[in-house]
Motif scaffolding. Structure first.
Motif, PDB file in Angstrom:
ATOM      1  N   UNK A 148       0.802  -1.224   0.000  1.00 44.31           N
ATOM      2  CA  UNK A 148       0.000   0.000   0.000  1.00 44.31           C
ATOM      3  C   UNK A 148       0.838   1.279   0.000  1.00 44.31           C
ATOM      4  N   UNK A 149       1.880   1.410   0.839  1.00 44.91           N
ATOM      5  CA  UNK A 149       2.639   2.669   0.823  1.00 44.91           C
ATOM      6  C   UNK A 149       3.232   3.000  -0.546  1.00 44.91           C
ATOM      7  N   UNK A 150       3.776   2.003  -1.225  1.00 39.41           N
ATOM      8  CA  UNK A 150       4.372   2.284  -2.537  1.00 39.41           C
ATOM      9  C   UNK A 150       3.326   2.811  -3.507  1.00 39.41           C
ATOM     10  N   UNK A 151       2.185   2.128  -3.610  1.00 36.40           N
ATOM     11  CA  UNK A 151       1.173   2.528  -4.589  1.00 36.40           C
ATOM     12  C   UNK A 151       0.549   3.869  -4.219  1.00 36.40           C
ATOM     13  N   UNK A 152       0.165   4.042  -2.963  1.00 40.17           N
ATOM     14  CA  UNK A 152      -0.579   5.231  -2.565  1.00 40.17           C
ATOM     15  C   UNK A 152       0.301   6.466  -2.436  1.00 40.17           C
ATOM     16  N   UNK A 153       1.604   6.291  -2.246  1.00 42.03           N
ATOM     17  CA  UNK A 153       2.502   7.437  -2.130  1.00 42.03           C
ATOM     18  C   UNK A 153       3.161   7.813  -3.452  1.00 42.03           C
ATOM     19  N   UNK A 154       3.149   6.909  -4.433  1.00 38.18           N
ATOM     20  CA  UNK A 154       3.893   7.174  -5.675  1.00 38.18           C
ATOM     21  C   UNK A 154       3.030   7.187  -6.926  1.00 38.18           C
ATOM     22  N   UNK A 155       1.768   6.813  -6.823  1.00 34.61           N
ATOM     23  CA  UNK A 155       0.887   6.789  -7.984  1.00 34.61           C
ATOM     24  C   UNK A 155      -0.476   7.346  -7.600  1.00 34.61           C
ATOM     25  N   UNK A 156      -1.314   7.540  -8.610  1.00 32.40           N
ATOM     26  CA  UNK A 156      -2.720   7.896  -8.390  1.00 32.40           C
ATOM     27  C   UNK A 156      -3.631   6.736  -8.785  1.00 32.40           C
ATOM     28  N   UNK A 157      -3.089   5.529  -8.829  1.00 34.42           N
ATOM     29  CA  UNK A 157      -3.875   4.348  -9.166  1.00 34.42           C
ATOM     30  C   UNK A 157      -4.740   3.930  -7.975  1.00 34.42           C
TER      31      UNK A 157
END
Length: 331
Positions: A244-253
């Motif tokens: 979760x941290x990678x996706x939610x902090x680095x993308x808008x997916x």
């Protein structure tokens, strides 16, 4: 104030120091949308459980390679899966009074021979109003029966993302399961309990990092960019707290948590609530991924709604996660 009960003996309730909050009635009637399942492979009774527990709409993924699991997959096998889901759709809608729809795509869980033949006709399927997503697709760590090299997986995934962009459809991507902390019992007979999958047919992994889930997602996001698909049209399924941290902090997916088989993925409603509490509800979804080859709990979605409330999320936040977000993704 402590209430006085007209009982012969004092009751424990008289010594309670706090009055409990009233339970919001919306919790029991809240609609929800399952953006990723394989409900057309379930029984009538199982689909009825979706309806009576509040499911307003669902997307049934017709890209299910495991229905031809013990031989190499040909284009006609995949077309059969697409057509079978579409052919069942009217009866499913009529029987259960819910808005069922279909996602179609080329799953990379087993190599599909001559997949270009499918890419040629996929745009025609996208013209059906019943087809509301391309999925489930995406880079897979290892295949069943027939391995699929990484470059070919990238090609078939990117081209499907291009088709999604051309038809303004969301893409729903399978991501590899992180089984590092999952403890499967040693069995003399039988495979993974609850999963009809012959592990002796698994092929060698094509992702070699220590964290294949993140490796696959990083590749998928690069392919999305190459295809010109906006972040808000990409849903990454099978989320967990670690990714979760990678996706939610680095993308808008969008990130979608599969909650119906924690015995396999290790994801619980509490995990979903904790991620929502930390990052907010804007890009979080819940799904069941229920399928006929897997021991999954159809009621898990409703239980997740109740548990998120117990974990302190308010009704408006829960509604956004389970209804408004998937509604917006599916337009």
């Amino acid at each position: 104030m402590t209430r006085k009960y007209p009982t012969r003996r004092p009751t424990d309730a008289e010594y309670s120091l706090e009055e409990s909050e009233p339970i919001p009635p919306e919790l029991t009637s809240m609609p929800w949308i399952d953006i990723h399942n394989h409900a057309h492979t379930l029984s009538w009774n199982e689909r009825e459980k979706f309806a009576i527990s509040g499911c307003r709409s669902m997307v049934m993924m017709a890209a299910a390679y495991y229905w031809t699991p013990y031989k190499p997959v040909a284009p006609e096998d995949v077309r059969y899966l697409w057509d079978d889901a579409l052919s069942r759709l009217a009866q499913i809608r009529e029987s259960h009074l819910l808005d069922a729809n279909v996602g179609i795509g080329i799953h990379t869980g087993a190599r599909v021979e001559n997949y270009e033949d499918l890419l040629d006709v996929l745009p025609e399927y996208c013209e059906f109003e019943e087809v509301v997503a391309i999925g489930e697709i995406g880079i897979t760590e290892a295949q069943h029966v027939a391995g699929w090299d990484l470059e070919s997986q990238k090609d078939v995934t990117r081209r499907q993302l291009e088709i999604a962009a051309d038809h303004n459809l969301p893409a729903i991507l399978h991501t590899p399961a992180d089984l590092e902390d999952i403890d499967f019992p040693d069995r003399v007979r039988g495979d993974i309990p609850g999963y009809e999958l012959d592990l002796s047919l698994q092929q060698e992994p094509v992702l070699t990092s220590d964290y294949p889930k993140r490796e696959a997602i990083e590749i998928d996001i690069d392919l999305k960019d190459d295809a010109g698909l906006p972040d808000e049209q990409l849903v990454l399924s099978h989320a967990d707290k670690k990714i979760a941290p990678y996706v939610l902090e680095n993308t808008d997916c969008y990130l979608s948590f599969t909650v119906s088989y924690p015995w396999l993925l290790g994801v619980t409603p509490t995990d979903v609530a904790e991620v929502v509490a930390e990052y907010g509800p804007d890009r979080i979804l819940v799904e069941t991924d229920s399928a006929g080859v897997l021991r999954s709990d159809v009621f898990a979605f409703k239980r997740t709604i109740l548990e998120m409330y117990r974990m302190g999320l308010d009704v408006e936040t829960i509604r956004q996660v389970v209804y408004e977000n998937p509604r917006d993704v599916l337009d």
